[in-house]
Design a protein around this motif. Structure first.
Motif, PDB file in Angstrom:
ATOM      1  N   ASP A  85      21.774  39.789  47.983  1.00 33.20           N
ATOM      2  CA  ASP A  85      20.491  39.044  48.849  1.00 33.20           C
ATOM      3  C   ASP A  85      19.877  39.930  49.938  1.00 33.20           C
ATOM      4  OD1 ASP A  85      20.795  38.244  46.462  1.00 33.20           O
ATOM      5  OD2 ASP A  85      21.762  35.991  47.634  1.00 33.20           O
ATOM      6  N   ARG A  86      20.695  40.910  50.902  1.00 36.50           N
ATOM      7  CA  ARG A  86      21.153  41.257  51.761  1.00 36.50           C
ATOM      8  C   ARG A  86      20.042  42.209  51.578  1.00 36.50           C
ATOM      9  NH1 ARG A  86      24.070  37.643  52.001  1.00 36.50           N
ATOM     10  NH2 ARG A  86      24.454  36.056  54.087  1.00 36.50           N
ATOM     11  N   GLY A  87      20.001  43.381  50.802  1.00 33.70           N
ATOM     12  CA  GLY A  87      19.196  44.793  50.024  1.00 33.70           C
ATOM     13  C   GLY A  87      21.038  45.692  49.957  1.00 33.70           C
ATOM     14  N   LEU A  88      21.628  44.904  50.502  1.00 35.72           N
ATOM     15  CA  LEU A  88      22.382  46.608  50.396  1.00 35.72           C
ATOM     16  C   LEU A  88      23.748  46.769  49.055  1.00 35.72           C
ATOM     17  CD1 LEU A  88      24.502  45.047  53.258  1.00 35.72           C
ATOM     18  CD2 LEU A  88      23.636  47.769  52.910  1.00 35.72           C
ATOM     19  N   ARG A  89      22.982  47.925  48.524  1.00 31.61           N
ATOM     20  CA  ARG A  89      23.571  49.004  47.346  1.00 31.61           C
ATOM     21  C   ARG A  89      25.381  48.757  46.646  1.00 31.61           C
ATOM     22  NH1 ARG A  89      19.172  52.720  46.462  1.00 31.61           N
ATOM     23  NH2 ARG A  89      20.499  53.090  48.547  1.00 31.61           N
ATOM     24  N   LEU A 103      33.147  49.442  46.635  1.00 29.38           N
ATOM     25  CA  LEU A 103      33.888  47.512  46.519  1.00 29.38           C
ATOM     26  C   LEU A 103      34.898  47.575  45.597  1.00 29.38           C
ATOM     27  CD1 LEU A 103      33.795  44.842  47.609  1.00 29.38           C
ATOM     28  CD2 LEU A 103      32.448  44.581  45.168  1.00 29.38           C
ATOM     29  N   VAL A 104      36.119  47.839  45.632  1.00 27.42           N
ATOM     30  CA  VAL A 104      37.596  46.911  45.483  1.00 27.42           C
ATOM     31  C   VAL A 104      38.030  46.017  45.325  1.00 27.42           C
ATOM     32  CG1 VAL A 104      39.560  48.227  45.026  1.00 27.42           C
ATOM     33  CG2 VAL A 104      37.334  50.121  45.611  1.00 27.42           C
ATOM     34  N   GLY A 105      38.104  45.685  44.270  1.00 29.29           N
ATOM     35  CA  GLY A 105      38.686  44.049  43.905  1.00 29.29           C
ATOM     36  C   GLY A 105      40.046  44.226  43.673  1.00 29.29           C
ATOM     37  N   TYR A 106      40.583  42.865  43.850  1.00 28.39           N
ATOM     38  CA  TYR A 106      42.397  42.682  43.221  1.00 28.39           C
ATOM     39  C   TYR A 106      42.636  41.888  41.555  1.00 28.39           C
ATOM     40  CZ  TYR A 106      46.851  43.957  44.781  1.00 28.39           C
ATOM     41  OH  TYR A 106      48.018  43.625  44.832  1.00 28.39           O
ATOM     42  N   ASP A 107      42.997  41.847  41.239  1.00 26.63           N
ATOM     43  CA  ASP A 107      43.589  41.111  39.560  1.00 26.63           C
ATOM     44  C   ASP A 107      43.013  41.765  38.571  1.00 26.63           C
ATOM     45  OD1 ASP A 107      44.668  39.487  41.907  1.00 26.63           O
ATOM     46  OD2 ASP A 107      42.939  37.793  41.221  1.00 26.63           O
TER      47      ASP A 107
END
Length: 356
Positions: free
Chosen positions: A275-279, A286-290
């Motif tokens: 929504d802020r124009g960042l890809r 980006l790294v998540g966890y689980d």
């Protein structure tokens, strides 16, 4: 794994540990490790032994005795959020094991609220549950001590308790944080943002410690490269979405990698950044966890630190049964980084020499 039929009773199948070993084609020591120290057994061997346990209806002698003695047959399972796919999958692991013994689960979510946790544990104590599986929302274990003298005692998840009669299942979250940060640092990102969960539980602090360890191991100063964002809430999709503005402000034109305390935060953050124009991964990694089920289905696929949630739940249930036999153990599982498109490598710098 095969399922026990409704008409089958553990008391009618008096299998012994040696019978399970013979059926699975392993040693009795391997069977004992599956029951008490599953983290030490290879996944394929563990699955084979667990299938034999189910097919033979194996019960330890004291477990069988407890189930005959007119107990409530209720097991309390208190987790942070059963709506979170990680905890839901862990709960399935608990059910897979305990369903065979006609034990009924009483499940509740603390929402990482210590006051709510206290109320839930007091209610379970009044209802005379025979055992407790608990992922504590607080560092104090005093409220759970009343369950130590119940037939199956207490097993904690993600926090190791001090009592000798108290078993626990955990993931090495320091290692998990180190894997997440190390992955980004090795790909060339030198600005890191950690979107973490509430410190009312132990794992956010452990994951933070792992991130810091990776930074130090790469010869960097934390003050120069790490920003922590702590959204209010329980680590939900909405909390990740709310953190997007602060994360966007931390991206100052430098290659930035973001680590989220769980995959739900990462999912919300992805939407907020869009929504802020960042890809992702063009503008930030980006790294998540689980590594919950939806992580691979996102676009781009979400790099995540995998926790073997189902196996952790099954281990917790087996430790609960083991405590009826008078044994307590502490099992630690190892995390695994699953790389996908969200942490795409930085573009190679253009050579100053050009061919014409």
């Amino acid at each position: 794994m095969s399922e026990t039929s409704e008409t089958e009773s553990p008391a009618r199948v008096p299998a012994k540990l040696v019978d399970v070993a013979r059926h699975a084609g392993v040693s009795t020591g391997t069977v004992s490790n599956v029951l008490n120290r599953p983290g030490r057994v290879r996944a394929d061997l563990r699955a084979r032994v667990e299938q034999s346990i189910e097919e033979l209806g194996f019960l330890g002698s004291r477990v069988a005795s407890q189930l005959k003695n007119g107990r409530s047959s209720l097991i309390g399972v208190v987790l942070p959020d059963v709506g979170n796919p990680f905890w839901a999958d862990l709960l399935r692991g608990v059910e897979q094991v305990l369903d065979r013994y006609d034990l009924t689960l009483v499940v509740a979510s603390t929402r990482l609220d210590p006051i709510r946790e206290q109320r839930l544990l007091e209610a379970l104590a009044r209802h005379r549950v025979d055992g407790l599986i608990l992922a504590p929302a607080r560092r104090s274990f005093q409220l759970a001590e009343v369950f130590l003298d119940r037939p199956f005692g207490v097993v904690t998840i993600d926090q190791r308790a001090p009592a000798k009669r108290w078993s626990s299942v955990a993931l090495d979250d320091v290692k998990g944080g180190e894997l997440a940060a190390g992955h980004l640092l090795e790909r060339g990102y030198r600005q890191l943002v950690l979107v973490n969960c509430s410190d009312s539980a132990s794992w956010p602090a452990d994951r933070r410690a792992g991130v810091r360890k990776a930074i130090a191991e790469h010869g960097l100063l934390e003050a120069d490269c790490l920003t922590e964002v702590l959204p209010a809430g329980e680590g939900t999709v909405a909390d990740g979405f709310a953190a997007a503005e602060e994360v966007a402000q931390a991206v100052r034109g430098e290659p930035t990698g973001v680590i989220c305390g769980n995959d739900l935060l990462a999912l919300g953050l992805l939407r907020g950044l869009h929504d802020r124009g960042l890809r992702v991964p063009e503008d930030l990694a980006l790294v998540g966890y689980d590594d919950v089920d939806f992580a691979a289905a996102l676009s781009p696929g979400l790099t995540s630190v995998r926790q073997p949630s189902f196996d952790m739940g099954a281990a917790a249930a087996r430790l609960l049964l083991s405590q009826a036999e008078g044994h307590s153990h502490h099992v630690t599982f190892e995390p695994e980084l699953i790389p996908r498109g969200s942490s795409g490598a930085l573009p190679m710098p253009r050579s100053p020499f050009h061919l014409h």
